[in-house]
Write a protein that holds these residues in place. Structure first.
Motif, PDB file in Angstrom:
ATOM      1  N   TYR A   1       0.848  -1.198   0.000  1.00  0.00           N
ATOM      2  CA  TYR A   1       0.000   0.000   0.000  1.00  0.00           C
ATOM      3  C   TYR A   1       0.883   1.249   0.000  1.00  0.00           C
ATOM      4  O   TYR A   1       1.924   1.299   0.658  1.00  0.00           O
ATOM      5  CB  TYR A   1      -0.892   0.009   1.238  1.00  0.00           C
ATOM      6  N   GLY A   2       0.463   2.253  -0.752  1.00  0.00           N
ATOM      7  CA  GLY A   2       1.162   3.528  -0.751  1.00  0.00           C
ATOM      8  C   GLY A   2       0.424   4.546  -1.585  1.00  0.00           C
ATOM      9  O   GLY A   2      -0.299   4.200  -2.523  1.00  0.00           O
ATOM     10  N   LEU A   3       0.579   5.820  -1.230  1.00  0.00           N
ATOM     11  CA  LEU A   3      -0.107   6.906  -1.925  1.00  0.00           C
ATOM     12  C   LEU A   3       0.881   7.705  -2.756  1.00  0.00           C
ATOM     13  O   LEU A   3       1.765   8.376  -2.226  1.00  0.00           O
ATOM     14  CB  LEU A   3      -0.809   7.829  -0.922  1.00  0.00           C
ATOM     15  N   ALA A   4       0.749   7.615  -4.070  1.00  0.00           N
ATOM     16  CA  ALA A   4       1.531   8.484  -4.947  1.00  0.00           C
ATOM     17  C   ALA A   4       0.983   9.909  -4.810  1.00  0.00           C
ATOM     18  O   ALA A   4      -0.192  10.092  -4.474  1.00  0.00           O
ATOM     19  CB  ALA A   4       1.416   7.996  -6.383  1.00  0.00           C
ATOM     20  N   PRO A   5       1.812  10.952  -5.012  1.00  0.00           N
ATOM     21  CA  PRO A   5       3.083  10.886  -5.720  1.00  0.00           C
ATOM     22  C   PRO A   5       4.299  10.550  -4.862  1.00  0.00           C
ATOM     23  O   PRO A   5       5.368  10.316  -5.407  1.00  0.00           O
ATOM     24  CB  PRO A   5       3.224  12.291  -6.287  1.00  0.00           C
ATOM     25  N   SER A   6       4.158  10.534  -3.534  1.00  0.00           N
ATOM     26  CA  SER A   6       5.318  10.235  -2.698  1.00  0.00           C
ATOM     27  C   SER A   6       5.735   8.779  -2.884  1.00  0.00           C
ATOM     28  O   SER A   6       4.901   7.867  -2.804  1.00  0.00           O
ATOM     29  CB  SER A   6       4.979  10.496  -1.228  1.00  0.00           C
ATOM     30  N   LEU A   7       7.024   8.548  -3.139  1.00  0.00           N
ATOM     31  CA  LEU A   7       7.542   7.201  -3.351  1.00  0.00           C
ATOM     32  C   LEU A   7       8.520   6.879  -2.223  1.00  0.00           C
ATOM     33  O   LEU A   7       9.597   7.475  -2.142  1.00  0.00           O
ATOM     34  CB  LEU A   7       8.257   7.106  -4.704  1.00  0.00           C
ATOM     35  N   PRO A   8       8.164   5.950  -1.328  1.00  0.00           N
ATOM     36  CA  PRO A   8       8.974   5.691  -0.122  1.00  0.00           C
ATOM     37  C   PRO A   8      10.171   4.781  -0.398  1.00  0.00           C
ATOM     38  O   PRO A   8      10.340   3.730   0.226  1.00  0.00           O
ATOM     39  CB  PRO A   8       7.961   5.015   0.803  1.00  0.00           C
ATOM     40  N   TYR A   9      11.003   5.202  -1.333  1.00  0.00           N
ATOM     41  CA  TYR A   9      12.176   4.417  -1.699  1.00  0.00           C
ATOM     42  C   TYR A   9      13.399   5.329  -1.754  1.00  0.00           C
ATOM     43  O   TYR A   9      13.278   6.538  -1.972  1.00  0.00           O
ATOM     44  CB  TYR A   9      11.969   3.743  -3.062  1.00  0.00           C
ATOM     45  N   LYS A  10      14.575   4.734  -1.588  1.00  0.00           N
ATOM     46  CA  LYS A  10      15.809   5.498  -1.644  1.00  0.00           C
ATOM     47  C   LYS A  10      16.102   5.956  -3.073  1.00  0.00           C
ATOM     48  O   LYS A  10      15.613   5.371  -4.046  1.00  0.00           O
ATOM     49  CB  LYS A  10      16.972   4.649  -1.123  1.00  0.00           C
TER      50      LYS A  10
END
Length: 329
Positions: free
Chosen positions: A164-173
Motif C-alpha cells: 500500500y502507498g499513496l503516490a506521488p510520494s515514493l517511499p524508496y531510496k
C-alpha cells in the motif's frame, strides 16, 4: 435556445461548485442547462451525473471484477489497447505489453510499478520479459490484498513485492530502480508533476519512466464561440472530477511533455493512441459483453459503459487523449 443571461448565471454557479460553495443539486441543474444544446453529450452526461455523483463508483476497489467474467480468474482494470483484440482481458494485456515493450523491459530489470491495481500486469511483465525484480505501490488496501494473493498463487513472493502507498510520494531510496512504470494510473496522482519528480529521484542514471496515461486538455480548441468552448471545458472537468483526476493535472500534450522534461527527463516517446483502439474499442466491447453476460441491470457495468461512452465522445473532440510516454533520466 438558452439566453446569454442564463448561460452566464450557469457559469457562475458551476464555478461556485468548483470552489465547493455550491451544493451538488444546484450543480446538477446547471449541468443540465449547459448540456441542453449539446445533444451528443446530454444522455451520457446526465446519466453519469446521477450514477456517479449520487452513487459514486469505487475507483480503487474491486468493482472492475465485473469486467472480467469472460475469462476467470482475472482482475484486470485498464481501458485497454483494443488493436486486434476481442476480449477485455486481451485488450488490458495488450496495453500492458505495449508499455513493457516501449520501455524495453528485459531480464534483470529493477521495476517500480506505481498504481498496480490488482497486480495482473506485474505477473504478465514478469512472465513476458523477466525474470524481473518488481516493487509496487497502490492506493487501495483491498486491491493490495488481492494483488498479494495473486503473487502467492504464482509463487513469486521473492520477486514481486506489492504494498500500500499513496503516490506521488515514493517511499524508496534514490537511484533504486532502472524502470518506473504507471499503467493507466498517473492521471489520478495529486499531482502528476510531483510524481514525475519523485520518479526521477528513485531512478538510476539512464533509467526509464514509462506511462500509459490520459491527457485532459481543457484548453483544446473548440468551435462555436466562447460559450461552446466553456461547455466542453466544463464537461471535461466534470468527467475528470468524477473519475478522481485533480484539476492540476489538466494540460495539453505539449505541456505534459514539458513538465516531464522540467522534472529532469528527456522524452523519448509521446504516442497518442487512436481513440478507436481505446474508448471506442471499450464501448463496442462492453455493449456486446453486457448482452452476452445478461448484465442489463448490474449498476457497476452500466457505470463503466456510461463513463466510457462519455469519454469516447470527449476524445472525438480532442478534449481527452490516451498517451504512452517513455522518458529517460
Amino acid at each position: 435556445m438558452i439566453s446569454r443571461q442564463v448561460q452566464v448565471l450557469t457559469v457562475t454557479l458551476l464555478l461556485g461548485y468548483y470552489m465547493d460553495v455550491v451544493p451538488t443539486p444546484v450543480f446538477t441543474l446547471c449541468l443540465g442547462v449547459w448540456l441542453g444544446s449539446m445533444s451528443s453529450l446530454l444522455k451520457a452526461g446526465v446519466r453519469l451525473l446521477f450514477n456517479l455523483v449520487f452513487s459514486p463508483m469505487e475507483n480503487y476497489q474491486l468493482q472492475h471484477v465485473l469486467l472480467n467474467l469472460e475469462e476467470s480468474p482475472s482482475t484486470w482494470m485498464n481501458w485497454g489497447y483494443w488493436k486486434d483484440c476481442k476480449s477485455f482481458k486481451e485488450a488490458s494485456q495488450n496495453l500492458a505489453l505495449k508499455l513493457g515493450r516501449d520501455c524495453n523491459l528485459e531480464k534483470g530489470d529493477k521495476v517500480l510499478d506505481v498504481g498496480f491495481g490488482c497486480g495482473d500486469q506485474d505477473i504478465l511483465w514478469f512472465n513476458s520479459f523477466g525474470p524481473l525484480e518488481i516493487n509496487g505501490m497502490n492506493a487501495s488496501h483491498i486491491q493490495v490484498q488481492s494483488a498479494k494473493a495473486l503473487v502467492r498463487r504464482h509463487h513469486l513472493e521473492n520477486k514481486i513485492h506489492l504494498d500500500y502507498g499513496l503516490a506521488p510520494s515514493l517511499p524508496y531510496k534514490a537511484k533504486t530502480f532502472n524502470k518506473v512504470l504507471s499503467l493507466d494510473s498517473a492521471y489520478h496522482f495529486s499531482t502528476r508533476e510531483s510524481f514525475f519528480r519523485e520518479a526521477h529521484r528513485v531512478l538510476e542514471p539512464n533509467g526509464l519512466l514509462g506511462l500509459a496515461d490520459i491527457i485532459f486538455d481543457v484548453n483544446a480548441s473548440c468551435g462555436g464561440g466562447i460559450f461552446e468552448a466553456y461547455k466542453k471545458k466544463m464537461v471535461a472537468w466534470f468527467i475528470s472530477k468524477l473519475l478522481g483526476v485533480p484539476p492540476e493535472n489538466f494540460y495539453s500534450k505539449e505541456e505534459y511533455t514539458a513538465l516531464v522534461e522540467k522534472s529532469g527527463f528527456s522524452v523519448k516517446q509521446a504516442e497518442i493512441l487512436p481513440n478507436d483502439f481505446v474508448w471506442g474499442g471499450f464501448v463496442n466491447w462492453i455493449r456486446k459483453y453486457r448482452r452476452s453476460q445478461e448484465l442489463y441491470s448490474i449498476k457497476g457495468i452500466n457505470q463503466f459503459e456510461q463513463a466510457a461512452s462519455l469519454m469516447n465522445r470527449l476524445a472525438s473532440q480532442d478534449i481527452i487523449k490516451f498517451v504512452v510516454v517513455v522518458a529517460e533520466k
